[in-house]
Motif scaffolding. Sequence first.
Motif, PDB file in Angstrom:
ATOM      1  N   ARG A 159     -12.123  36.465 -24.156  1.00 42.33           N
ATOM      2  CA  ARG A 159     -10.567  37.096 -24.621  1.00 42.33           C
ATOM      3  C   ARG A 159      -9.429  36.965 -24.174  1.00 42.33           C
ATOM      4  O   ARG A 159      -8.204  36.502 -24.393  1.00 42.33           O
ATOM      5  CB  ARG A 159     -10.829  38.959 -24.596  1.00 42.33           C
ATOM      6  N   GLN A 160      -9.274  36.818 -22.689  1.00 39.33           N
ATOM      7  CA  GLN A 160      -8.222  36.637 -22.004  1.00 39.33           C
ATOM      8  C   GLN A 160      -7.715  35.385 -22.347  1.00 39.33           C
ATOM      9  O   GLN A 160      -6.371  34.869 -22.315  1.00 39.33           O
ATOM     10  CB  GLN A 160      -8.448  36.749 -20.558  1.00 39.33           C
ATOM     11  N   VAL A 161      -8.759  34.165 -22.281  1.00 39.68           N
ATOM     12  CA  VAL A 161      -8.033  32.946 -22.490  1.00 39.68           C
ATOM     13  C   VAL A 161      -7.489  32.688 -23.858  1.00 39.68           C
ATOM     14  O   VAL A 161      -6.476  32.149 -23.858  1.00 39.68           O
ATOM     15  CB  VAL A 161      -9.514  31.909 -22.393  1.00 39.68           C
ATOM     16  N   GLU A 166       7.220  30.075 -33.630  1.00 36.73           N
ATOM     17  CA  GLU A 166       8.426  30.373 -33.666  1.00 36.73           C
ATOM     18  C   GLU A 166       9.566  29.538 -33.656  1.00 36.73           C
ATOM     19  O   GLU A 166      10.552  29.519 -34.265  1.00 36.73           O
ATOM     20  CB  GLU A 166       8.793  31.606 -32.782  1.00 36.73           C
ATOM     21  N   ARG A 196     -17.378  33.962 -29.432  1.00 45.48           N
ATOM     22  CA  ARG A 196     -18.053  34.723 -30.402  1.00 45.48           C
ATOM     23  C   ARG A 196     -16.927  34.876 -31.411  1.00 45.48           C
ATOM     24  O   ARG A 196     -15.842  35.171 -30.881  1.00 45.48           O
ATOM     25  CB  ARG A 196     -18.891  35.728 -29.660  1.00 45.48           C
ATOM     26  N   ASP A 245       4.572  31.202 -29.557  1.00 46.90           N
ATOM     27  CA  ASP A 245       5.696  30.880 -29.197  1.00 46.90           C
ATOM     28  C   ASP A 245       6.384  29.499 -29.940  1.00 46.90           C
ATOM     29  O   ASP A 245       7.473  29.385 -30.279  1.00 46.90           O
ATOM     30  CB  ASP A 245       5.943  30.641 -27.714  1.00 46.90           C
ATOM     31  N   GLY A 301      -9.889  39.315 -29.486  1.00 51.73           N
ATOM     32  CA  GLY A 301     -11.017  39.444 -29.898  1.00 51.73           C
ATOM     33  C   GLY A 301     -12.013  40.272 -28.675  1.00 51.73           C
ATOM     34  O   GLY A 301     -11.450  40.606 -27.971  1.00 51.73           O
ATOM     35  N   ARG A 302     -13.343  40.221 -29.055  1.00 50.78           N
ATOM     36  CA  ARG A 302     -14.237  40.715 -28.071  1.00 50.78           C
ATOM     37  C   ARG A 302     -14.753  40.004 -27.544  1.00 50.78           C
ATOM     38  O   ARG A 302     -16.078  40.171 -26.783  1.00 50.78           O
ATOM     39  CB  ARG A 302     -15.067  41.836 -29.065  1.00 50.78           C
ATOM     40  N   SER A 303     -14.634  38.686 -27.609  1.00 51.20           N
ATOM     41  CA  SER A 303     -15.683  37.730 -26.765  1.00 51.20           C
ATOM     42  C   SER A 303     -15.268  37.578 -25.366  1.00 51.20           C
ATOM     43  O   SER A 303     -14.175  38.147 -24.982  1.00 51.20           O
ATOM     44  CB  SER A 303     -15.332  36.184 -27.510  1.00 51.20           C
ATOM     45  N   LEU A 304     -16.120  36.994 -24.685  1.00 46.30           N
ATOM     46  CA  LEU A 304     -15.947  37.059 -23.223  1.00 46.30           C
ATOM     47  C   LEU A 304     -14.544  36.107 -22.689  1.00 46.30           C
ATOM     48  O   LEU A 304     -14.116  36.304 -21.749  1.00 46.30           O
ATOM     49  CB  LEU A 304     -17.181  36.399 -22.573  1.00 46.30           C
ATOM     50  N   ARG A 316       0.867  31.015 -26.498  1.00 43.23           N
ATOM     51  CA  ARG A 316       1.480  30.126 -26.361  1.00 43.23           C
ATOM     52  C   ARG A 316       1.726  29.527 -27.796  1.00 43.23           C
ATOM     53  O   ARG A 316       2.783  28.699 -28.309  1.00 43.23           O
ATOM     54  CB  ARG A 316       0.585  29.016 -25.735  1.00 43.23           C
ATOM     55  N   VAL A 375      -7.459  40.504 -32.783  1.00 45.89           N
ATOM     56  CA  VAL A 375      -8.586  40.777 -33.682  1.00 45.89           C
ATOM     57  C   VAL A 375      -9.777  41.628 -33.114  1.00 45.89           C
ATOM     58  O   VAL A 375     -10.097  41.799 -32.180  1.00 45.89           O
ATOM     59  CB  VAL A 375      -9.440  39.220 -33.768  1.00 45.89           C
ATOM     60  N   GLY A 376      -9.597  42.880 -34.146  1.00 47.16           N
ATOM     61  CA  GLY A 376     -10.462  43.983 -33.850  1.00 47.16           C
ATOM     62  C   GLY A 376     -11.232  44.607 -35.262  1.00 47.16           C
ATOM     63  O   GLY A 376     -10.927  43.794 -36.299  1.00 47.16           O
ATOM     64  N   TYR A 379     -26.227  36.205 -22.044  1.00 42.27           N
ATOM     65  CA  TYR A 379     -25.083  35.655 -22.947  1.00 42.27           C
ATOM     66  C   TYR A 379     -25.650  35.436 -24.286  1.00 42.27           C
ATOM     67  O   TYR A 379     -24.848  35.385 -25.267  1.00 42.27           O
ATOM     68  CB  TYR A 379     -24.425  34.540 -22.458  1.00 42.27           C
ATOM     69  N   ARG A 406      -4.167  34.009 -24.005  1.00 43.65           N
ATOM     70  CA  ARG A 406      -3.316  33.174 -23.503  1.00 43.65           C
ATOM     71  C   ARG A 406      -2.818  32.082 -24.598  1.00 43.65           C
ATOM     72  O   ARG A 406      -1.760  31.305 -24.595  1.00 43.65           O
ATOM     73  CB  ARG A 406      -3.690  32.371 -21.974  1.00 43.65           C
TER      74      ARG A 406
END
Lengths: 469, 314
Positions: free
Chosen positions: B14-16, B29, B63, B26, B9-12, B23, B40-41, B172, B19
């Motif tokens: 995003r990287q978290v 699966e 967000r 996985d 997504g586009r929230s701050l 997980r 998400v986009g 913010y 990750r």
Amino acid sequence: MNGADRPGSSRSRRSRSTARDIERYAALFASRTRVMKSSAMRDLMALTERPEVISLAGGWPDTSTFPPDSYAALMSDVAGNSCARALQYGPTEGLMLVKQCVAEVMRSEGMEIDVDEVLVTTGGQQVIDLVCKTLLDPGDVVVCEAPTYPGAVPTFCAYQADVVQVTMDRDGMRTGELEATLEELERAGRRPKFVYTVPTFHNPAGVTMSLERRSELVRIASERELLVLEDNPYGLLRYEGSPLPTLRSLDDEFVIYASTFSKILSPGVRLGWAVAPAPVLEKMNIGKQASDLCSSSISQYFVGAYFESTRPPSWEDYVRSLIEIYRRRRDVMLDSLAEHFPREAEWTHPEGGLFIWATLPDYIDTTDLLARALDEHVAFVPGRAAFLDGRGGSSMRLNFSGVGEDQIREGVQRLGEVVREQVALYGTLTGQYPAVAPPQRERAAQPVPEPFEDEAPLADVLRLPRKRA
Amino acid sequence: MRVAVLKGGRSLERQVSLRSGARVQDALERLGHEVIPIDVGGDLVELLTAEQPDVAFIALHGRDGEDGTIQELLEVMGIRYTGSGVSACIRAADKVLAKHAMRDRGIPTPDFYSFSDTAFKALGAAQALPAIEDRLRFPIVVKPASQGSALGIKFARTPADVPQALVAAFSYDRKVMLERHVAGRDLAVSIISDGDGPLPLPIVEAVPREEDFYDFESRYEIGRTQFVCPAELDESATARAGELALEVNALLGLAGFGRVDLMLDSSSGELFVLEADPVPGLTETSLLPQAADAAGIGFDELIERILAAALVRV
């Protein structure tokens, strides 16, 4: 589903870490990983790569004008003439072919060197790494500019350097302050191993060290038998004014010179080089063996073919074409800053290179501002990335080489709006109501303000990690 | 089952979120589900329409993912999803709304005042700052109303720090909060709510190794924060924290899973609720997975239970 995705495969095992594993990993990490900068800013920076964002954050050269047919022809030459060798390992110090290219590039910047003094590296970045690897024990002092190249920060941290940053003005690193700093260190019984500097078209500050300061710097280095790492990736990208001698051309005993093909040809070839005094070069060579044995042979043959080829563009013509593109982009950015940034802001006027350094009033934190700017789909590098001691909180690095003129205009306009918004808000909060500057096109022609003078200490409201108290 | 994992997504954060999402994928699966990963986009609705998943696993933080936006969209599309519903997300993601609800219910939360930027721009709210500072006492925590993690959170130690901290927080969000600072221990109670009702997991205490504030960096960096789980608290504090978390969970209407953050005031020994997180992190260093692990619930089981809770919800 391919093998890598199958349950029980390495990917699945890796992700099966539990809470207990966290502490287990933590115990395994080298202590140097604890001082590596990252995270908040890295996560913010990840958003700058989204397609809708106009990124003034990168340091990317524009590779879009390199003729694809020239690229194809050169690669074809490599395949025809040197296929097996290009696919093979090469000597650690680099191919003679490339060393000759290096000599040619350096000659164009007024330096005569012996090809035996050259170490071909994997980008200029590897030179910084190898110099650190060769010279630094944990806790050793490195002196650099304030601000310094943000990409050098993780390298210094990884070698657990104690980094001391010396402020700059429009003439580059303040050599008076450097001497005072060295004196102070000496009194404390500490001797820095080297001074890291980008004297020409500084990244991120956009300023160029004056001839007087250059002479001072090499004098200081020579008197104190201190090495200087001169990082010169942008020297050939000059848009106005006359070239100055490099530090290396003023002194070859204590200067390690670093440069790269990234800005004059392509960062994709990942080729840079170091020229250093023989004993230092020898140690760096051993360090490089340990790191990667040798830089890409394919890239080296490509660069060799490019310099040898009579097919246009010649490397000099290509650099000239880049200079034209970047000069226009720089001018557009300077004009846009003058038009859209409030009068409380200051910025540098680079004579070359890829960056402008803007400084906002000290009550604006540019890391937070980046979050707001990303809402408007525009990005920059927060100034704090260029410091190791928490300074730079009100500054930003703006790149003008990576995006087109229209995008620069649009990006700076959006940025100007959020900056004005914060200036106005601060005014209402403090009752000062500072006037927001009206458009002032003529400002671009005015003398550049001293951006680094009297940098107010940051109020202690910023809870970002400090490396030193 | 076909499970769409919504992440990025586009929230701050995003990287978290990426990750967390990786997980979760996985785990799903391994559990034998068919996973449809979606960053998400703008093409979200299109993708969901084409893929027709049985259920969406929301691994989005910040967000869109936690404020009810995605949930509303999924409701409209008739796709079941994990975690809390629209209204609970709206109440929890807005810290000011959540704190008002807590205060009205008598749940202890640090004193606070909240303003939008227009209050300062158009109504002269700056004039009220001295009175606020007088009541909250320094240091004051200034934070955006809606930001997750610790981005934009500042400490103001003197009146001179406040305007700057407010400007940062307004980067913010259009709404910010000034909150009394509770000095003490940083606790988190994670909750799983499935068929058996809400279950508070062992309390995690976050002890930063370097910084004296549990900030965004240490929150996601392995080795930067020491987590103690279960937190070493006396019996009554442990029980009280669990009770408060369940009260907040019910008050806001959280479902599936969630996390309630508290401070244990070191001088008075009182517990205060700071906020509730409707989509807590699921990364290696996140608190919910650690708490589940301490309760003997492995990551896969955790994911399975969160998914199961989504399927039974009407």
